[in-house]
Design a protein around this motif. Structure first.
Motif, PDB file in Angstrom:
ATOM      1  N   LEU B  51      -0.364   1.300  15.591  1.00 41.32           N
ATOM      2  CA  LEU B  51       0.935   1.491  14.938  1.00 41.32           C
ATOM      3  C   LEU B  51       1.291   0.290  14.066  1.00 41.32           C
ATOM      4  O   LEU B  51       1.767   0.436  12.945  1.00 41.32           O
ATOM      5  CB  LEU B  51       2.033   1.705  15.987  1.00 41.32           C
ATOM      6  CG  LEU B  51       2.055   3.075  16.665  1.00 41.32           C
ATOM      7  CD1 LEU B  51       3.119   3.109  17.758  1.00 41.32           C
ATOM      8  CD2 LEU B  51       2.328   4.197  15.671  1.00 41.32           C
ATOM      9  N   GLN B  54      -0.955   0.010  10.850  1.00 37.08           N
ATOM     10  CA  GLN B  54      -0.626   1.031   9.845  1.00 37.08           C
ATOM     11  C   GLN B  54       0.715   0.768   9.165  1.00 37.08           C
ATOM     12  O   GLN B  54       1.029   1.378   8.156  1.00 37.08           O
ATOM     13  CB  GLN B  54      -0.613   2.409  10.502  1.00 37.08           C
ATOM     14  CG  GLN B  54      -2.015   2.897  10.813  1.00 37.08           C
ATOM     15  CD  GLN B  54      -2.021   4.141  11.668  1.00 37.08           C
ATOM     16  OE1 GLN B  54      -0.980   4.644  12.054  1.00 37.08           O
ATOM     17  NE2 GLN B  54      -3.206   4.629  11.983  1.00 37.08           N
ATOM     18  N   SER B  55       1.509  -0.120   9.760  1.00 37.44           N
ATOM     19  CA  SER B  55       2.845  -0.341   9.208  1.00 37.44           C
ATOM     20  C   SER B  55       2.864  -1.374   8.076  1.00 37.44           C
ATOM     21  O   SER B  55       3.924  -1.625   7.491  1.00 37.44           O
ATOM     22  CB  SER B  55       3.799  -0.789  10.318  1.00 37.44           C
ATOM     23  OG  SER B  55       3.520  -2.118  10.705  1.00 37.44           O
ATOM     24  N   PHE B  56       1.716  -1.967   7.764  1.00 37.96           N
ATOM     25  CA  PHE B  56       1.686  -2.935   6.658  1.00 37.96           C
ATOM     26  C   PHE B  56       1.608  -2.202   5.319  1.00 37.96           C
ATOM     27  O   PHE B  56       0.963  -1.159   5.228  1.00 37.96           O
ATOM     28  CB  PHE B  56       0.499  -3.892   6.811  1.00 37.96           C
ATOM     29  CG  PHE B  56       0.752  -4.959   7.840  1.00 37.96           C
ATOM     30  CD1 PHE B  56       1.417  -6.125   7.493  1.00 37.96           C
ATOM     31  CD2 PHE B  56       0.387  -4.778   9.153  1.00 37.96           C
ATOM     32  CE1 PHE B  56       1.690  -7.095   8.447  1.00 37.96           C
ATOM     33  CE2 PHE B  56       0.654  -5.733  10.118  1.00 37.96           C
ATOM     34  CZ  PHE B  56       1.305  -6.901   9.771  1.00 37.96           C
ATOM     35  N   PRO B  57       2.259  -2.754   4.300  1.00 35.27           N
ATOM     36  CA  PRO B  57       2.213  -2.066   3.003  1.00 35.27           C
ATOM     37  C   PRO B  57       0.810  -2.026   2.427  1.00 35.27           C
ATOM     38  O   PRO B  57       0.018  -2.949   2.661  1.00 35.27           O
ATOM     39  CB  PRO B  57       3.138  -2.922   2.121  1.00 35.27           C
ATOM     40  CG  PRO B  57       3.297  -4.218   2.827  1.00 35.27           C
ATOM     41  CD  PRO B  57       3.059  -3.978   4.275  1.00 35.27           C
ATOM     42  N   SER B  58       0.510  -0.960   1.726  1.00 35.19           N
ATOM     43  CA  SER B  58      -0.812  -0.842   1.106  1.00 35.19           C
ATOM     44  C   SER B  58      -0.830  -1.677  -0.173  1.00 35.19           C
ATOM     45  O   SER B  58       0.229  -1.944  -0.762  1.00 35.19           O
ATOM     46  CB  SER B  58      -1.102   0.626   0.773  1.00 35.19           C
ATOM     47  OG  SER B  58      -0.406   0.969  -0.389  1.00 35.19           O
ATOM     48  N   ILE B  60      -1.547  -0.679  -2.960  1.00 35.62           N
ATOM     49  CA  ILE B  60      -1.006   0.155  -4.040  1.00 35.62           C
ATOM     50  C   ILE B  60       0.499  -0.081  -4.170  1.00 35.62           C
ATOM     51  O   ILE B  60       1.024  -0.281  -5.270  1.00 35.62           O
ATOM     52  CB  ILE B  60      -1.261   1.659  -3.767  1.00 35.62           C
ATOM     53  CG1 ILE B  60      -2.750   1.947  -3.663  1.00 35.62           C
ATOM     54  CG2 ILE B  60      -0.616   2.531  -4.830  1.00 35.62           C
ATOM     55  CD1 ILE B  60      -3.068   3.388  -3.311  1.00 35.62           C
ATOM     56  N   GLU B  61       1.195  -0.077  -3.015  1.00 38.73           N
ATOM     57  CA  GLU B  61       2.648  -0.280  -3.056  1.00 38.73           C
ATOM     58  C   GLU B  61       2.990  -1.679  -3.579  1.00 38.73           C
ATOM     59  O   GLU B  61       3.872  -1.846  -4.422  1.00 38.73           O
ATOM     60  CB  GLU B  61       3.238  -0.106  -1.651  1.00 38.73           C
ATOM     61  CG  GLU B  61       3.158   1.306  -1.120  1.00 38.73           C
ATOM     62  CD  GLU B  61       3.467   1.364   0.358  1.00 38.73           C
ATOM     63  OE1 GLU B  61       2.561   1.073   1.171  1.00 38.73           O
ATOM     64  OE2 GLU B  61       4.607   1.682   0.717  1.00 38.73           O
ATOM     65  N   THR B  62       2.275  -2.677  -3.047  1.00 38.24           N
ATOM     66  CA  THR B  62       2.542  -4.059  -3.471  1.00 38.24           C
ATOM     67  C   THR B  62       2.329  -4.195  -4.978  1.00 38.24           C
ATOM     68  O   THR B  62       3.147  -4.800  -5.687  1.00 38.24           O
ATOM     69  CB  THR B  62       1.603  -5.026  -2.708  1.00 38.24           C
ATOM     70  OG1 THR B  62       1.752  -4.771  -1.308  1.00 38.24           O
ATOM     71  CG2 THR B  62       1.928  -6.469  -2.994  1.00 38.24           C
ATOM     72  N   ASN B 163      -9.427   2.351   3.734  1.00 38.99           N
ATOM     73  CA  ASN B 163      -8.772   2.953   4.902  1.00 38.99           C
ATOM     74  C   ASN B 163      -9.800   3.284   5.977  1.00 38.99           C
ATOM     75  O   ASN B 163      -9.602   3.011   7.162  1.00 38.99           O
ATOM     76  CB  ASN B 163      -8.024   4.241   4.508  1.00 38.99           C
ATOM     77  CG  ASN B 163      -6.727   3.954   3.774  1.00 38.99           C
ATOM     78  OD1 ASN B 163      -6.237   2.829   3.779  1.00 38.99           O
ATOM     79  ND2 ASN B 163      -6.172   4.960   3.122  1.00 38.99           N
ATOM     80  N   GLU B 211      11.318 -10.080   0.796  1.00 36.60           N
ATOM     81  CA  GLU B 211      10.921  -8.885   1.553  1.00 36.60           C
ATOM     82  C   GLU B 211       9.664  -9.085   2.405  1.00 36.60           C
ATOM     83  O   GLU B 211       9.407  -8.313   3.326  1.00 36.60           O
ATOM     84  CB  GLU B 211      10.599  -7.746   0.572  1.00 36.60           C
ATOM     85  CG  GLU B 211      11.766  -6.958   0.090  1.00 36.60           C
ATOM     86  CD  GLU B 211      11.330  -5.957  -0.969  1.00 36.60           C
ATOM     87  OE1 GLU B 211      12.206  -5.322  -1.549  1.00 36.60           O
ATOM     88  OE2 GLU B 211      10.116  -5.813  -1.230  1.00 36.60           O
ATOM     89  N   GLN B 212       8.902 -10.114   2.076  1.00 41.80           N
ATOM     90  CA  GLN B 212       7.666 -10.358   2.829  1.00 41.80           C
ATOM     91  C   GLN B 212       7.967 -10.833   4.253  1.00 41.80           C
ATOM     92  O   GLN B 212       7.073 -10.933   5.091  1.00 41.80           O
ATOM     93  CB  GLN B 212       6.785 -11.404   2.120  1.00 41.80           C
ATOM     94  CG  GLN B 212       6.429 -11.077   0.685  1.00 41.80           C
ATOM     95  CD  GLN B 212       5.746  -9.737   0.540  1.00 41.80           C
ATOM     96  OE1 GLN B 212       4.851  -9.410   1.306  1.00 41.80           O
ATOM     97  NE2 GLN B 212       6.186  -8.953  -0.426  1.00 41.80           N
ATOM     98  N   GLU B 214       9.342  -9.508   6.851  1.00 45.51           N
ATOM     99  CA  GLU B 214       8.984  -8.612   7.957  1.00 45.51           C
ATOM    100  C   GLU B 214       7.476  -8.678   8.248  1.00 45.51           C
ATOM    101  O   GLU B 214       7.064  -8.734   9.398  1.00 45.51           O
ATOM    102  CB  GLU B 214       9.404  -7.176   7.615  1.00 45.51           C
ATOM    103  CG  GLU B 214       9.274  -6.246   8.806  1.00 45.51           C
ATOM    104  CD  GLU B 214       9.621  -4.798   8.499  1.00 45.51           C
ATOM    105  OE1 GLU B 214       9.978  -4.490   7.344  1.00 45.51           O
ATOM    106  OE2 GLU B 214       9.509  -3.975   9.417  1.00 45.51           O
ATOM    107  N   LYS B 218       5.549 -10.015  11.665  1.00 44.16           N
ATOM    108  CA  LYS B 218       4.584  -9.171  12.408  1.00 44.16           C
ATOM    109  C   LYS B 218       3.233  -9.871  12.524  1.00 44.16           C
ATOM    110  O   LYS B 218       2.600  -9.857  13.576  1.00 44.16           O
ATOM    111  CB  LYS B 218       4.421  -7.818  11.695  1.00 44.16           C
ATOM    112  CG  LYS B 218       5.581  -6.871  11.934  1.00 44.16           C
ATOM    113  CD  LYS B 218       5.283  -5.456  11.511  1.00 44.16           C
ATOM    114  CE  LYS B 218       5.432  -5.225  10.060  1.00 44.16           C
ATOM    115  NZ  LYS B 218       5.401  -3.824   9.638  1.00 44.16           N
TER     116      LYS B 218
END
Lengths: 155, 300
Positions: B51, B54-58, B60-62, B163, B211-212, B214, B218
């Motif tokens: 969990l 998988q919760s880290f940004p990809s 692509i989003e960054t 992935n 925003e980094q 979080e 983690k």
């Protein structure tokens, strides 16, 4: 001769045992998500695929429907798309929803409108806050089913 | 039929099946055998780790938030693809693999296929060393990189490959390699954001740096759970130092029910939530410097 026959029988039995461990195409087949994934790739465009989720759920009670969830990252300013692709044998459709957290505190987006009973082939979410959220999968009426959920972002 | 005459084909069949099974097993277990390193005793359950990872940004989003903020493409800030021998251990290589994945996301979002060639070459070498090259079709990816009209396909193929590779590490219980890949990807993305923000401190870029927080929290927590290994202990100390810099930045998230709109049969949810970030320019500059220092120490 007798010795050879024994050896021959032994080898045949061994071959049958080993063959039984190999999956038949039917066993391997219908719910591995490959076909759904291929369909999803054609539908996800022009969004960019971030991740695909292979979902298989068994049936359960409608009061406590079986579901599966994953934590996802969302970034403010980006538009996300949830695209459920159902297996052809599903009795009911797969629902993809984003909640604030795994406790389902606030529903942020869903592919199923409970009020009207309408399923949407995909749903878009204009994100305004960066953070970690929960992506849930379930089937309408707590039915069993399988499918692939595509999580994508607009370029 | 003479039973002796049947012996040879049947024996060959069994031998062939045995070889097939053994090859398939060795393909699955090749990583453990060849890397020959002990599995880490991580103080976290598999479910929690799955969990969390998988919760880290990809990438692509960054990369999209960087591009959408109006930043032009800048290849000079990416990791140099030469001197890959500086990544010595498998831990170094997994970290670098993740970082190169982050760079590939950046390159692909800007559709700079000609730059992708060098990065594919580096990823090919590292993936061979880590024995995970089976997840990449390098010939096809290089052929796509030669033609800029294939940028979308190249992005999709890269995403898919990374992935699968990261999931493979976790499925094989090689959580430490999976964590390093995620760390490498995040650190590279965060470095690009920091570098661009340093040169152009708009409100948008300042918020993207903040925003980094979080992810830093983690990662600091995750690395602490693996700190019984000397390599991870060092990383844990570095990440804790970065987290300390982020502690003074305050982020308040207000989640509200979204607005639902059905337009031409399409369903759109408009998020009504908001994020309030409280951080001074000096505090942001401090985390930028710390992030860039950590990335240069580990990956340059």
């Amino acid at each position: 001769m007798k010795k050879n026959l024994k050896l021959f029988s032994f080898l045949i039995v061994m071959a049958l045992i080993m063959l039984s461990f190999k999956k038949s195409p039917e066993m391997k087949g219908k719910c591995d998500g490959e076909e759904e994934y291929a369909i999803g790739l054609t539908k996800v465009v022009p969004f960019k695929l971030i991740k695909d989720y292979r979902i298989v759920l068994s049936s359960g009670s409608p009061s406590d429907p079986p579901s599966q969830f994953f934590m996802i990252s969302l970034k403010s300013g980006l538009k996300y798309r949830l695209l459920p692709i159902n297996n052809a044998d599903n009795k009911t459709k797969m629902i993809m929803s984003i909640y604030q957290n795994e406790k389902k505190s606030v529903l942020l987006a869903t592919s199923f409108n409970k009020t009207t009973g309408k399923h949407f082939p995909y749903v878009d979410f204009n994100c305004k806050t960066t953070g970690t959220f929960a992506l849930f999968f379930e089937f309408e009426g707590a039915a069993k089913g399988c499918g692939v959920g595509m999580f994508a972002v607009e370029n | 039929m003479n039973s002796r005459s049947l012996l040879l084909p049947v024996a060959s069949l069994i031998l062939a099946m045995g070889i097939t099974t053994s090859c398939s097993n060795s393909e699955n277990n090749g990583l453990e055998d060849s890397l020959n390193s002990k599995k880490m005793n991580l103080k976290i359950s598999k479910e929690e780790l799955d969990l969390l990872i998988q919760s880290f940004p990809s990438p692509i989003e960054t990369s999209l938030v960087i591009k959408n903020a109006g930043n032009p493409f800048n290849s000079s800030i990416l990791i140099p693809t030469k001197n890959l021998e500086r990544f010595v251990s498998n831990y170094d290589k997994a970290l670098a693999m993740g970082a190169f994945g982050g760079d590939m996301g950046y390159i692909n979002i800007y559709e700079k296929s000609f730059v992708a060639m060098d990065y594919l070459g580096a990823i090919r070498m590292l993936s061979k060393d880590l024995e995970i090259d089976q997840f990449f079709d390098f010939d096809q990816m290089i052929s796509m990189a030669k033609n800029s009209s294939n940028a979308d396909s190249l992005l999709q193929m890269s995403t898919e490959s990374f992935n699968k590779m990261e999931a493979h590490f976790r499925n094989k219980g090689r959580n430490e390699l999976s964590i390093l890949m995620v760390l490498g990807t995040w650190l590279e993305g965060s470095y690009i954001i920091s570098n661009l923000a340093k040169g152009n401190m708009t409100d948008e870029m300042k918020n993207r740096v903040a925003e980094q927080k979080e992810s830093v929290e983690k990662l600091a927590d995750l690395l602490k759970k693996a700190a019984n290994d000397p390599y991870f202990s060092k990383l844990s100390n570095s990440m804790s130092a970065l987290k300390t810099k982020y502690d003074v930045i305050k982020i308040e998230q207000i989640i509200r029910e979204p607005e639902m709109q059905e337009i031409n049969g399409e369903l759109v949810f408009i998020d009504k939530s908001e994020t309030k970030i409280l951080a001074s320019k000096e505090q942001i500059e401090a985390v930028i410097d710390a992030t860039m220092g950590l990335r240069d120490e580990l990956l340059k």
